[in-house]
Design an enzyme around this catalytic site. Structure first.
Site, PDB file in Angstrom:
ATOM      1  N   HIS A 307       0.845  -1.190   0.000  1.00  0.00           N
ATOM      2  CA  HIS A 307       0.000   0.000   0.000  1.00  0.00           C
ATOM      3  C   HIS A 307       0.878   1.237   0.000  1.00  0.00           C
ATOM      4  CE1 HIS A 307      -3.115   2.854   1.156  1.00  0.00           C
ATOM      5  NE2 HIS A 307      -3.966   1.940   0.695  1.00  0.00           N
ATOM      6  N   ASP A 364      -8.039  -5.332  -0.039  1.00  0.00           N
ATOM      7  CA  ASP A 364      -8.492  -6.186  -1.134  1.00  0.00           C
ATOM      8  C   ASP A 364      -8.118  -7.649  -0.932  1.00  0.00           C
ATOM      9  OD1 ASP A 364      -9.670  -4.153  -2.759  1.00  0.00           O
ATOM     10  OD2 ASP A 364      -7.659  -3.423  -3.168  1.00  0.00           O
TER      11      ASP A 364
HETATM   12  N1  CMC Z   1       4.079  -7.613  -4.760  1.00  0.00           N
HETATM   13  C1  CMC Z   1       5.420  -7.581  -4.926  1.00  0.00           C
HETATM   14  N2  CMC Z   1       6.160  -6.484  -4.736  1.00  0.00           N
HETATM   15  C2  CMC Z   1       5.528  -5.353  -4.370  1.00  0.00           C
HETATM   16  C3  CMC Z   1       4.142  -5.314  -4.170  1.00  0.00           C
HETATM   17  C4  CMC Z   1       3.407  -6.509  -4.388  1.00  0.00           C
HETATM   18  N3  CMC Z   1       2.082  -6.527  -4.219  1.00  0.00           N
HETATM   19  N4  CMC Z   1       3.779  -4.060  -3.821  1.00  0.00           N
HETATM   20  C5  CMC Z   1       4.905  -3.337  -3.788  1.00  0.00           C
HETATM   21  N5  CMC Z   1       5.975  -4.122  -4.105  1.00  0.00           N
HETATM   22  C6  CMC Z   1       7.388  -3.724  -4.118  1.00  0.00           C
HETATM   23  C7  CMC Z   1       7.711  -2.849  -5.321  1.00  0.00           C
HETATM   24  O1  CMC Z   1       8.104  -3.637  -6.421  1.00  0.00           O
HETATM   25  C8  CMC Z   1       8.818  -1.996  -4.775  1.00  0.00           C
HETATM   26  O2  CMC Z   1       9.978  -2.781  -4.729  1.00  0.00           O
HETATM   27  P1  CMC Z   1      11.437  -2.104  -5.043  1.00  0.00           P
HETATM   28  O3  CMC Z   1      11.645  -1.134  -3.913  1.00  0.00           O
HETATM   29  O4  CMC Z   1      12.394  -3.244  -5.038  1.00  0.00           O
HETATM   30  O5  CMC Z   1      11.312  -1.434  -6.377  1.00  0.00           O
HETATM   31  C9  CMC Z   1       8.408  -1.759  -3.315  1.00  0.00           C
HETATM   32  O6  CMC Z   1       7.599  -2.893  -2.974  1.00  0.00           O
HETATM   33  C10 CMC Z   1       7.613  -0.481  -3.074  1.00  0.00           C
HETATM   34  O7  CMC Z   1       6.504  -0.487  -3.954  1.00  0.00           O
HETATM   35  P2  CMC Z   1       6.011   0.785  -4.757  1.00  0.00           P
HETATM   36  O8  CMC Z   1       5.664   0.377  -6.142  1.00  0.00           O
HETATM   37  O9  CMC Z   1       6.975   1.908  -4.596  1.00  0.00           O
HETATM   38  O10 CMC Z   1       4.711   1.147  -3.955  1.00  0.00           O
HETATM   39  P3  CMC Z   1       3.544   2.073  -4.449  1.00  0.00           P
HETATM   40  O11 CMC Z   1       3.142   2.869  -3.280  1.00  0.00           O
HETATM   41  O12 CMC Z   1       3.888   2.829  -5.675  1.00  0.00           O
HETATM   42  O13 CMC Z   1       2.391   1.036  -4.847  1.00  0.00           O
HETATM   43  C11 CMC Z   1       0.561  -0.434  -4.688  1.00  0.00           C
HETATM   44  C12 CMC Z   1       1.353   0.679  -3.995  1.00  0.00           C
HETATM   45  C13 CMC Z   1      -0.680  -0.708  -3.847  1.00  0.00           C
HETATM   46  C14 CMC Z   1       0.113   0.035  -6.077  1.00  0.00           C
HETATM   47  C15 CMC Z   1       1.455  -1.697  -4.790  1.00  0.00           C
HETATM   48  O14 CMC Z   1       1.792  -2.156  -3.503  1.00  0.00           O
HETATM   49  C16 CMC Z   1       0.789  -2.806  -5.592  1.00  0.00           C
HETATM   50  O15 CMC Z   1       0.886  -2.824  -6.825  1.00  0.00           O
HETATM   51  N6  CMC Z   1       0.080  -3.764  -4.903  1.00  0.00           N
HETATM   52  C17 CMC Z   1      -0.662  -4.790  -5.591  1.00  0.00           C
HETATM   53  C18 CMC Z   1      -2.010  -4.256  -6.067  1.00  0.00           C
HETATM   54  C19 CMC Z   1      -2.963  -4.026  -4.909  1.00  0.00           C
HETATM   55  O16 CMC Z   1      -3.123  -4.854  -4.015  1.00  0.00           O
HETATM   56  N7  CMC Z   1      -3.673  -2.881  -4.957  1.00  0.00           N
HETATM   57  C20 CMC Z   1      -4.658  -2.520  -3.930  1.00  0.00           C
HETATM   58  C21 CMC Z   1      -4.196  -1.379  -3.082  1.00  0.00           C
HETATM   59  S1  CMC Z   1      -5.113  -1.150  -1.545  1.00  0.00           S
HETATM   60  C22 CMC Z   1      -6.727  -0.743  -1.889  1.00  0.00           C
HETATM   61  C23 CMC Z   1      -6.945   0.087  -3.099  1.00  0.00           C
HETATM   62  O17 CMC Z   1      -6.411   1.172  -3.242  1.00  0.00           O
HETATM   63  O18 CMC Z   1      -7.707  -0.362  -3.936  1.00  0.00           O
END
Ligand code: CMC
Length: 424
Positions: A307, A364
């Site tokens: 998140h 989720d």
């Molecule tokens: N699986 C594997 N790696 C992950 C995941 C995941 N679900 N989420 C984040 N990471 C890694 C990401 O690759 C990055 O790694 P590195 O530092 O090595 O590059 C690190 O964790 C930080 O992630 P980020 O991309 O900088 O985080 P963000 O704030 O941009 O993204 C997110 C947040 C929710 C989009 C992301 O965690 C994600 O894609 N999660 C899966 C989709 C999901 O469950 N979405 C629902 C969010 S909660 C409710 C809603 O809003 O609907």
């Protein structure tokens, strides 16, 4: 605004930036005069460090894993209130008195019907249409039925638009579902409460009686409460951005629905269950999927994990996990997917990749399983998220419209294309 300031030093210049104090931390440097004073802008992909507004609607403490609506912890609201009370709270800022709740509930109940002309809109979609597309289209179409309610500066118009949206969205959602399975539309019933009425419109048939299980209705109500608001998330920011042009509430909300549909946002609940099904079909090997999510050469991410704000367990996921077994058992479903979900969570949370990045289950991760246990098909999950999030979208849009500081949202860019050139 407090008295503290920050200083930005670059080249031979020093700029003083006012500091805006939040009531719970999250203070900010006010850079609104930065470009005018220096010619520079700030660059912040995904607005990860940028507050687009001040807001009093909801608050997330990402480190502690806490969520509050208008100051009230989500755990208390889930235990003690109803979705309509929460909708009222978000819109008006305070919990309703019994009398206010009675009036509000009666108004919602008496606006659940759609204009009959709307039905033709549903007929125009292919049977295979994803209900999120229908939901956003129908919400936009609603604006055409209420041309007198388009002025964001008219409090009566805003209140009436909000009322109609909250009242009619479950009807729209149920119609979209009935269309997708070729069943006749079921009209709303004024003797049922909000969640029970929605369940009835979803699952009843004209040929036989359908009794709504009160436990199922309460579980759905709690699920909706948990989704009701979440600060400046992607869809809420979209609603605000659309509304900042003084677009009407219906059409601003429709824009938010489109943002919610994506798999990184509300579409994740559908992805989670589809992933659990794949793991189940694959023999239950959760380690394989965790390894896939960790692989730097694979863009795959574990849906339902991570998140932008939480660096701790999402409090909504905690509540859902605590009553997932109860609901699934009550529904008589022996759901192997719940066991797989628990195993997947255990595998991920024991892995240094997830631990070091502080990636925990988000809302989720368990909501899809709950929706499924309540009888909803996978393609309706994000629609349920939208019904739940609606009061938050509406409250945030209203807050923005009433904010004297509000301006049309128009980010800057750092241009990296060709310098000026001439055609041959
Ligand atoms: N699986 C594997 N790696 C992950 C995941 C995941 N679900 N989420 C984040 N990471 C890694 C990401 O690759 C990055 O790694 P590195 O530092 O090595 O590059 C690190 O964790 C930080 O992630 P980020 O991309 O900088 O985080 P963000 O704030 O941009 O993204 C997110 C947040 C929710 C989009 C992301 O965690 C994600 O894609 N999660 C899966 C989709 C999901 O469950 N979405 C629902 C969010 S909660 C409710 C809603 O809003 O609907």
């Amino acid at each position: 605004m407090g008295d503290r300031t920050a200083r930005l030093i670059f080249d031979d210049r020093e700029i003083v930036l006012p500091i805006v104090e939040g009531v719970e931390g999250n203070h900010g440097f006010d850079i609104s005069r930065l470009r005018a004073d220096t010619g520079y802008v700030t660059l912040d992909y995904g607005f990860a460090n940028t507050a687009g507004t001040s807001s009093a609607v909801s608050f997330v403490d990402g480190t502690a894993g806490e969520l509050r609506y208008r100051g009230y912890p989500i755990e208390q609201l889930a235990a003690k209130s109803t979705f309509l009370e929460v909708a009222y709270l978000l819109f008006h800022g305070e919990m309703p008195t019994p009398e206010q709740l009675k009036t509000y509930t009666a108004s919602i109940t008496h606006h659940t019907l759609l204009n009959e002309e709307m039905k033709r809109l549903f007929d125009a979609f292919p049977k295979s249409a994803h209900p999120m597309a229908i939901l956003a289209s129908a919400t936009n179409a609603m604006a055409t039925f209420y041309p007198d309610f388009h002025n964001p500066r008219d409090p009566y118009a805003v209140e009436q638009s909000a009322l109609r949206l909250v009242a009619k969205l479950p009807t729209v959602a149920a119609l979209a579902y009935k269309k997708s399975i070729g069943q006749p539309y079921i009209y709303p019933r004024n003797d049922l409460d909000y969640a029970a009425n929605f369940l009835h419109m979803m699952f009843a048939l004209p040929v036989e009686e359908y009794q709504v299980d009160p436990v199922v209705a309460r579980a759905l109500d709690v699920l909706l409460i948990l989704h009701a608001d979440h600060e400046q998330n992607c869809s809420t920011s979209t609603v605000r951005l659309a509304g900042s042009s003084q677009a009407n509430l219906f059409t601003s909300v429709a824009a938010g629905m489109s943002a919610l549909w994506g798999p990184l946002h509300g579409g994740a609940n559908q992805e989670v269950v589809e992933t659990l099904e794949r793991i189940h079909a694959d023999g239950g090997n959760t380690a394989k999927w965790v390894a896939k999510a960790k692989d730097p050469n694979d863009p795959y991410r574990l849906p339902g994990f991570g998140h932008r704000v939480y660096r701790n367990y999402d409090p909504r996921a905690k509540i859902l996990k605590s009553f997932a077994y109860e609901v699934i058992e009550r529904m008589g479903a022996n759901d192997p997917l719940l066991d797989i979900a628990l195993k997947l969570e255990e595998t991920a949370l024991a892995d240094d990749y997830f631990v070091s990045r502080r990636l925990y289950p988000n809302v989720d991760f368990y909501s899809g399983l709950m929706f499924q246990a309540l009888g909803f098909p996978v393609h309706m999950f994000t629609v349920l998220f939208a019904i739940g999030r609606l009061p938050g979208w509406v409250a945030q849009w209203k807050e923005m419209s009433e904010d004297e500081e509000n301006k049309i949202g128009r980010p800057r860019q750092i241009y990296t294309g060709h310098p000026k050139r001439d055609l041959p």
